[in-house]
Enzyme design. Structure first.
Site, PDB file in Angstrom:
ATOM      1  N   ASP A  59      13.845   1.764 -10.892  1.00  0.00           N
ATOM      2  CA  ASP A  59      13.208   3.079 -10.797  1.00  0.00           C
ATOM      3  C   ASP A  59      13.488   3.938 -12.031  1.00  0.00           C
ATOM      4  O   ASP A  59      13.948   5.092 -11.916  1.00  0.00           O
ATOM      5  CB  ASP A  59      13.727   3.830  -9.549  1.00  0.00           C
ATOM      6  N   GLU A 231      -9.580   2.703   1.188  1.00  0.00           N
ATOM      7  CA  GLU A 231     -10.289   1.876   2.169  1.00  0.00           C
ATOM      8  C   GLU A 231      -9.585   0.528   2.386  1.00  0.00           C
ATOM      9  O   GLU A 231      -9.745  -0.113   3.418  1.00  0.00           O
ATOM     10  CB  GLU A 231     -11.760   1.662   1.761  1.00  0.00           C
TER      11      GLU A 231
END
Ligand code: 6LW
Length: 587
Positions: A59, A231
């Protein structure tokens, strides 16, 4: 808890380097741990190696102030918390302390190693000329917080200051030119009162941040949700960072989870508050569709941060993994990589679709210019300096769930005394252990141990992933009181799938144990302990007996036990977000 003998005290008083009061006969004494991992060869004048920080440096977040770059990574349950790096050429990095460098600054919990300090973000506020690190302590502790500092090279940070209203993980700060600021995090859209559209839908939420008073003043507001193709119901929209370039706002995030499906995506907007829409080219970094079996694979890439040099060149740091098998078997954890960023169709692109992340990279014009201006060297994680010296622990040394320096003493010749604590490596506590990151599949590490154990005390060399997965070679007594070297592996069944985040502690037990009985002469001698891992991550422990006062050039090593299966230390097997460590331990 321990005994003192006149001889031991006298010997150490004569050496003159350690306080008499601190001498304990049950201290284990180790020469500086030497560690080396195999790395690709390269030409430092024209190339650099990826990862720039090998091993457990996940990170990454980066910022620039003037011509100086600073970088910070997650440290989870390791101490010190949130180590900070400085560079002038983006390739060579030197440690400059840690944000949470004392036991008062952070209290760790008895949770698994995957909890703790996740995904910090570093930034510079030009309005008050302070640096900010904002981060989340996950699983108890203080939640979201920030710390500030005038000059990270001096290593003193003020804070942590809690941000109790801020929900979620992966916080980052953005400072506007007009003095406004905001904090964004990754959390469910429900935090802003909006029901999720599918299970697991993530969101990037924004809070207004009053940096003069260190508090949030408004929010949360949803900046993005789902992902660039909602979607498809993508998972884990997280690690959001905002940039303003030529008057336009960019929101860059990770998408797909930190495992093999990881990617980096980008949205843009005319206003800071949005609406943000997906940029035309997405993802801007992923390795998920690449052919298996490619040479020098890098997998799981994502969680990036961008920086622009004073010369106007853009670069990205991001996390990636170097598997030795498939995409998911690696012991080195999530590491920090660097690549130049290209702008295309009004947006940044870190890597074109289908391109593999190179592990040796030709420096581009921008990096060559920085190298020419600031010739520098830096920390080499493949061949680091010894883990400690007469001055104390190296800056990259880690301990588990807090500071153990009160159990250490250093002699003028560099040897370290490590006090037995009676805390085991699987207690979910703070064992007497000092670690460094394993930075390659092929590595070797060694130390000379002097130790006269009594009762059930033991001390030696450890390869560790967490409280339930480790291998150790220790000097101890067996149940008959004979001096032995014991090789022991604690492990669990592999996880069914690669999962960074898990909630349940695995059923772990001692999977392998063998004793090598030492002769009376060996038991009196010092023991050179060594561990080696090969390309297939087979881990072999061995030892050589070293008479006092002698340091043979080519010691005769004897293996202890069978080669152990190093994949038992992999993130795929163990779960979690960390990388494996090598270090010393005393019980
Ligand atoms: C971190 C998240 C992630 O919070 O892993 O890879 C989590 N990305 O952004 C823990 O490091």
């Amino acid at each position: 808890m321990k005994y003192r003998t006149f001889g031991a005290i006298l010997g150490l008083m004569l050496c003159g380097c350690i306080q008499e009061s601190s001498i304990e006969i049950n201290d284990a004494v180790f020469t500086p741990l030497k560690y080396e991992a195999t790395a690709p060869s390269y030409d430092p004048a024209t190339e650099y190696r990826n990862p720039i920080l090998p091993g457990f440096y996940p990170d990454p977040s980066i910022c620039r102030a003037g011509e100086d770059f600073y970088l910070v990574n997650s440290t989870f349950q390791y101490f010190p918390g949130l180590m900070v790096w400085h560079s002038t050429d983006l390739v060579h990095w030197e440690s400059c302390g840690a944000v949470l460098a004392t036991d008062d600054a952070v209290s760790f919990t008895d949770h698994p190693m995957l909890f703790g300090l996740w995904a910090p973000h570093i930034s510079y506020n030009p309005h008050n000329r302070k640096f900010y690190v904002v981060c989340t302590q996950v699983g108890g502790g203080i939640g979201n917080f920030f710390a500030t500092c005038d000059d990270p090279r001096e290593g003193h940070w003020d804070g942590p200051y809690r941000l109790p209203e801020v929900q979620g993980i992966d916080p980052s700060l953005f400072f506007e030119e007009d003095g406004r600021a905001c904090i964004i995090t990754a959390t469910s859209p429900e935090t802003a009162g909006s029901p999720v559209r599918y299970p697991g839908e993530g969101g990037i939420l924004m809070w207004d941040f009053d940096w003069k008073n260190g508090v949030t003043t408004g929010g949360p507001r949803i900046l993005a949700r789902g992902g660039v193709h909602p979607e498809d119901h993508p998972a884990s929209l997280e690690g959001g960072h905002i940039y303003k370039v030529d008057g336009r706002y960019y929101l860059m995030c990770a998408e797909g989870g930190t495992e093999a499906g990881h990617s980096e995506v980008i949205f843009s907007a005319n206003r800071l508050e949005g609406p943000y829409t997906a940029c035309p080219i997405n993802p801007i970094l992923t390795q998920r569709a690449l052919a298996p079996g490619r040479p020098y694979p890098v997998s799981c890439t994502g969680h990036a941060d961008l920086v622009c040099t004073a010369g106007g060149d853009w670069y990205a740091v991001f996390l990636g993994c170097r598997p030795y098998e498939g995409e998911e078997y690696f012991n080195t954890g999530r590491e920090t990589f660097l690549l130049p960023v290209h702008w295309r169709d009004g947006q940044p692109v870190i890597l074109e679709a289908g391109e593999p992340v190179p592990t040796v990279v030709k420096k581009d014009k921008g990096l060559l210019a920085l190298a020419a201006k600031y010739p520098s060297s830096g920390f080499d994680g493949f061949l680091p300096e010894p883990l400690w010296s007469a001055e104390g622990l190296a800056p990259f040394a880690l301990s588990v769930r807090g500071d153990v320096r009160d159990r250490l003493q250093f002699e003028a010749d560099g040897r370290m005394h490590l006090a037995c604590s009676g805390i085991s490596l699987s207690d979910y506590a703070r064992p007497s252990a000092v670690f460094e990151r394993i930075t390659g599949t092929v590595f070797t590490a060694s130390t000379i141990l002097s130790f006269s154990p009594e009762g059930d005390h033991e001390a030696g060399l450890v390869c560790w992933q967490d409280d339930d997965h480790y291998m150790k070679l220790t000097r101890r007594l067996d149940s008959l009181g004979r001096p032995v070297l014991r090789l022991e592996e604690r492990s669990s069944a592999p996880r069914e799938k690669f999962e960074g985040f898990y909630m349940t502690r695995p059923e772990a037990s001692i999977q392998y144990s063998t004793d090598l009985i030492l002769s009376a002469k060996e038991a009196r001698n010092r023991l050179l302990l060594r561990v080696e891992s090969d390309e297939e991550a087979r881990i072999q422990f061995s030892y050589a007996s070293i008479p006092e006062g002698k340091n043979p050039r080519a010691p005769r090593f004897r293996p202890v036990g069978e080669p152990l299966d190093g994949s038992h230390l992999s993130s795929r097997h163990c779960g979690g977000f960390q990388g494996a460590m090598i270090g010393v331990y005393a019980y």
